[in-house]
Write a protein that holds these residues in place. Structure first.
Motif, PDB file in Angstrom:
ATOM      1  N   LEU A   1      61.138  42.159  28.439  1.00  0.00           N
ATOM      2  CA  LEU A   1      60.300  41.088  27.901  1.00  0.00           C
ATOM      3  C   LEU A   1      60.742  40.751  26.483  1.00  0.00           C
ATOM      4  O   LEU A   1      60.892  41.642  25.650  1.00  0.00           O
TER       5      LEU A   1
ATOM      6  N   TYR B   1      61.713  34.163  35.060  1.00  0.00           N
ATOM      7  CA  TYR B   1      60.851  34.870  36.009  1.00  0.00           C
ATOM      8  C   TYR B   1      59.380  34.687  35.657  1.00  0.00           C
ATOM      9  O   TYR B   1      58.576  34.369  36.517  1.00  0.00           O
TER      10      TYR B   1
ATOM     11  N   ASN C   1      59.959  36.639  30.331  1.00  0.00           N
ATOM     12  CA  ASN C   1      60.495  37.631  31.246  1.00  0.00           C
ATOM     13  C   ASN C   1      61.551  36.936  32.094  1.00  0.00           C
ATOM     14  O   ASN C   1      61.218  36.127  32.954  1.00  0.00           O
ATOM     15  N   GLN C   2      62.819  37.223  31.835  1.00  0.00           N
ATOM     16  CA  GLN C   2      63.866  36.715  32.712  1.00  0.00           C
ATOM     17  C   GLN C   2      64.128  37.749  33.794  1.00  0.00           C
ATOM     18  O   GLN C   2      63.836  38.929  33.633  1.00  0.00           O
ATOM     19  N   ALA C   3      64.706  37.287  34.894  1.00  0.00           N
ATOM     20  CA  ALA C   3      64.987  38.199  35.990  1.00  0.00           C
ATOM     21  C   ALA C   3      65.916  39.312  35.520  1.00  0.00           C
ATOM     22  O   ALA C   3      66.990  39.055  34.979  1.00  0.00           O
ATOM     23  N   GLY C   4      65.480  40.536  35.710  1.00  0.00           N
ATOM     24  CA  GLY C   4      66.332  41.677  35.409  1.00  0.00           C
ATOM     25  C   GLY C   4      66.428  42.074  33.955  1.00  0.00           C
ATOM     26  O   GLY C   4      67.235  42.933  33.606  1.00  0.00           O
ATOM     27  N   THR C   5      65.628  41.467  33.087  1.00  0.00           N
ATOM     28  CA  THR C   5      65.706  41.833  31.672  1.00  0.00           C
ATOM     29  C   THR C   5      64.341  42.223  31.142  1.00  0.00           C
ATOM     30  O   THR C   5      63.324  41.981  31.773  1.00  0.00           O
TER      31      THR C   5
ATOM     32  N   VAL D   1      49.783  35.391  32.502  1.00  0.00           N
ATOM     33  CA  VAL D   1      51.152  35.589  32.953  1.00  0.00           C
ATOM     34  C   VAL D   1      51.410  34.483  33.964  1.00  0.00           C
ATOM     35  O   VAL D   1      50.694  34.380  34.963  1.00  0.00           O
TER      36      VAL D   1
END
Lengths: 111, 112
Positions: free
Chosen positions: A99, A31, A93-97, A49
Motif C-alpha cells: 500500500l 487494484y 493498492n496496486q496488484a502485487g505491491t 476501500v
C-alpha cells in the motif's frame, strides 16, 4: 517509486461548508484505493476501500468516488463539522505491491 | 476483532539514547509501515517493509533509523541516537495485502 498525490495539503473551512479533496494516482495495475481519517493523537481509521471504476461509497456525511481510468478519487464532506477536523489519507493498492500512502490533506473546521 | 499492538504506549528518553518501538502486527499480515506525527504537525510517512526488507522510505528515515522483524512476529523501529525533534507519536500500520490497513494505538516518544 509510485507517487500518490493529495491536494490540497491543508484546508480550512467554516462549520456547515461542504468540501472535497483529491487523490491522484497512477492508473496502471490498479487494484484498490483506500481512504483513512486520522485525528490528532488517535489511530487512523479506515473510511473506504474502493476497487471498481465508478465506485461511489458513502458513510454519513462523507462520500468518495473513484475513477481508475484517469487515476483519481474525490472525498466529499457535506456540511463540515468541527469533529471532521483531521488528516485524510488516501492510499493506493496496486496488484502485487504494498500500500502506498499519500501525504494527506489536513482539514480544519472552525465553528 | 484483530488488532495491531504497539509498545510502549509512552517512552521518555534522554537525547542521544537509543530507543526501540515495538509493533505486533496481525498474524497473517505481510506489509508493515511506520508513520509519525509531531505534535501540531502533519502525519509523516517513515518507512514501508515487506518480505523482510524495506520497500520504501522517506527522507526522514535517515541512518539513525532502522526497522526489522527480529523474531518473525514483532516489527520494530529503532532510533539509534535520539534527538529532541524525534519527539512524536509513532504509529505502526499493517495489512495482509488487499484489505484495509490496521493501525496501532501509537507510541508517544518524548526526548528530553
Amino acid at each position: 517509486i509510485l507517487n500518490v498525490e493529495q491536494s490540497p495539503q491543508s484546508l480550512h473551512v467554516q462549520e456547515g461548508d461542504s468540501t472535497n479533496f483529491t487523490c491522484s494516482f497512477p492508473s496502471s495495475n490498479f487494484y484498490a484505493l483506500h481512504w483513512y481519517r486520522w485525528e490528532t493523537a488517535k489511530s487512523p481509521e479506515a473510511l473506504f476501500v474502493m476497487t471498481l471504476n465508478g465506485d461511489e461509497k458513502k458513510k454519513g456525511r462523507i462520500s468518495a468516488t473513484l475513477n481508475t481510468k484517469e487515476g483519481y478519487s474525490y472525498l466529499y464532506i457535506k456540511g463540515s463539522q468541527p469533529e471532521d477536523s483531521a488528516t485524510y489519507l488516501c492510499a493506493l493498492n496496486q496488484a502485487g505491491t504494498a500500500l502506498i500512502f499519500g501525504k494527506g490533506t489536513t482539514l480544519s473546521v472552525s465553528s | 476483532e484483530p488488532e495491531v499492538t504497539q509498545t510502549p504506549s509512552h517512552q521518555v528518553t534522554q537525547m542521544g539514547q537509543e530507543v526501540i518501538l515495538r509493533c505486533v502486527p496481525i498474524s497473517n499480515h505481510l506489509y508493515f509501515y511506520w508513520y509519525r506525527q509531531i505534535l501540531g504537525q502533519k502525519v509523516e510517512f517513515l518507512v514501508s517493509f515487506y518480505n523482510n526488507e524495506i520497500s520504501e522510505k522517506s527522507e526522514i528515515f535517515d541512518d539513525q533509523f532502522s526497522v526489522e522483524r527480529p523474531d518473525g512476529s514483532n516489527f520494530t523501529l529503532k532510533i539509534r541516537s535520539t534527538k529532541l525533534e524525534d519527539s512524536a507519536m509513532y504509529f505502526c500500520a499493517t495489512l495482509s495485502g488487499y484489505t484495509e490497513a490496521f493501525f496501532g494505538q501509537g507510541t508517544r516518544l518524548t526526548v528530553v
